[in-house]
Design an enzyme around this catalytic site. Structure first.
Site: not given
Length: 488
Positions: A63, A217
């Site tokens: 996060q 990605d």
């Protein structure tokens, strides 16, 4: 990966999977704060004048929190969840076990090399968990984009002096990620949206074909739309690397597709994926030619799902395996396609990829580069040329004096070994079956030995058991005969 493939899964599933990119339930600050302090090795006040306890975004592994350095620079603190490493290791163990099972029990799993693919994926994911590797990847991609100078793509500056294996601090990118930039995109004209999509695809192909180091990605959460109209890239944990030969083969494949050259595209595919045993080159060329006609002529609108299915079926039908580096490149192109269609739903990915591939290969094939390549190849064969006269002289002397001989390795081909192994197995089973039947007849007809029950001799009982074993072995022998006939 699946969250980027709207052509594979229904929209409801894609929406739920997209939440794993930035909207997972975050760890509480009481857990994250000590983790940041431990990984920096110093108090927060020694580095930050401010850090927001509420995360800006939370993904499945990490996060991010907004913060300000003591010099006033706004940064992003990316911290790995304390339990993420253990969870990922468990998941990878499951994936590797499934891949091993599929490799043993399915033909398509063996042909694709699914166990090697899974190991390549596992290695890539383990690298993603080490943010020191991500720091190096960021610098490599930044250098690649700077050398190109053709695309307005930004990579954030990082701070290695404050970062560690599980903590990464970098500049905050302005703008919004594509996944939540619907309002910004709606305000852009069709031309501007197409320009952004073209820039993203061009930069991706430039990394893959020209530099060999690429972001693997590129989902919508890792691509930012900047206020100046450019693009920004985030999350460089998954970076692919290709050797020069593979880069050239990929570029030649796109170039051949643009030229509708099925023979050239076929050669490039074989160079990329390797040559399977007993490959029918002509059949592959015909299949590639059909794909070029179907998707390259402009007569049919772009259908990503159908193209993906056709390509996958071609790979399966001709028993190609997919090396892990090539899988990473295909993964990058597949994920960026999902982001491209979010930016511009009408974007023709195939047409632009063909044009960009043509441009990149023409750039690689400039006369100066051809000259350099020829010189490099000449330097490689000079030692062989230097030794050739001596070897030719030795061969002629051996021929003249009758000493010339040739060495051959018998059964070097794996298919030959499998053939002989099958024959020996069949012979051994047949001999055992015959011996079991003969032995059982001798025991059954024997009237000697103790009685097991009234009227049944012990040897006769063993004879019937042995007869059943001989019957089973006989059936096994017949099965091997018919199976070999079908395989042949």
């Amino acid at each position: 990966m699946l969250s980027t493939r709207r052509d594979v899964l229904p929209p409801a599933y894609v929406h739920e999977l997209e939440l794993l990119q930035t909207q997972v339930s975050p760890e509480p600050w009481s857990v994250i704060e000590p983790a940041i302090i431990e990984r920096m090795g110093r108090p927060l006040s020694d580095v930050f004048s401010r850090i927001d306890a509420t995360p800006l975004a939370a993904a499945s592994v990490a996060q991010v929190h907004e913060a300000t350095l003591l010099d006033g620079t706004d940064v992003i603190v990316k911290v790995q969840r304390p339990k993420a490493l253990n969870q990922v290791n468990q998941d990878l163990d499951i994936i590797l076990r499934l891949a091993s099972w599929l490799n043993k029990t399915t033909v398509w799993g063996q042909d694709l090399g699914i166990e090697k693919l899974a190991k390549g994926f596992a290695n890539s994911l383990e690298e993603e968990l080490d943010y020191r590797i991500e720091l190096g990847n960021m610098r490599a991609i930044e250098d690649s984009l700077r050398r190109s100078g053709k695309f307005s793509v930004t990579v954030p500056h990082s701070y290695p002096e404050f970062s560690s294996e599980r903590l990464l601090i970098m500049d905050k990118l302005p703008g919004r990620p594509v996944s939540s930039a619907g309002k910004i995109l709606a305000e852009l004209s069709d031309k501007e949206r197409k320009g952004l999509a073209t820039t993203l695809l061009g930069a991706t192909l430039e990394q893959i074909i020209t530099d060999g180091v690429f972001h693997a990605d590129l989902h919508s959460g890792n691509i930012f739309i900047m206020p100046d109209g450019g693009l920004g890239l985030l999350d460089f944990g998954a970076v692919g690397r290709l050797d020069p030969g593979t880069q050239t083969a990929l570029g030649l494949m796109l170039y051949s597709i643009d030229q509708n050259d099925s023979a050239g595209a076929t050669d490039s595919i074989i160079e990329l994926l390797g040559r399977p045993e007993n490959l029918d080159d002509r059949a592959v060329e015909r299949a590639v030619g059909e794909l070029l006609t179907r998707y390259g002529g402009g007569s049919q609108s772009y259908d990503g799902q159908k193209l993906f299915d056709d390509l996958f079926n071609l790979v399966l039908a001709h028993r190609f395996s997919v090396p892990a580096p090539i899988s990473a490149a295909f993964r990058a192109l597949a994920s960026v396609e999902g982001a491209l269609l979010v930016i511009d739903p009408t974007f023709d990915v195939v047409a632009v990829a063909r044009n960009e591939g043509n441009r990149l290969m023409r750039s690689k094939l400039k006369s100066t580069k051809i000259t350099d390549e020829l010189q490099r190849r000449a330097m490689q064969i000079l030692p062989m040329i230097d030794r050739m006269p001596r070897r030719i002289n030795k061969i002629t002397e051996d021929l003249e004096q009758g000493r010339f001989s040739m060495n051959m390795r018998v059964l070097e081909n794996p298919s030959d070994r499998r053939f002989l192994t099958s024959l020996f197995q069949q012979l051994i089973v047949a001999v055992l079956a015959g011996a079991a039947v003969l032995g059982s007849i001798m025991l059954i007809t024997s009237e000697e030995g103790p009685l097991l029950t009234e009227g049944i001799h012990l040897y006769a009982f063993f004879g019937f058991v042995l007869l059943f074993g001989g019957f089973v072995l006989s059936m096994r022998s017949l099965m091997l005969v018919f199976k070999r006939g079908v395989d042949g």
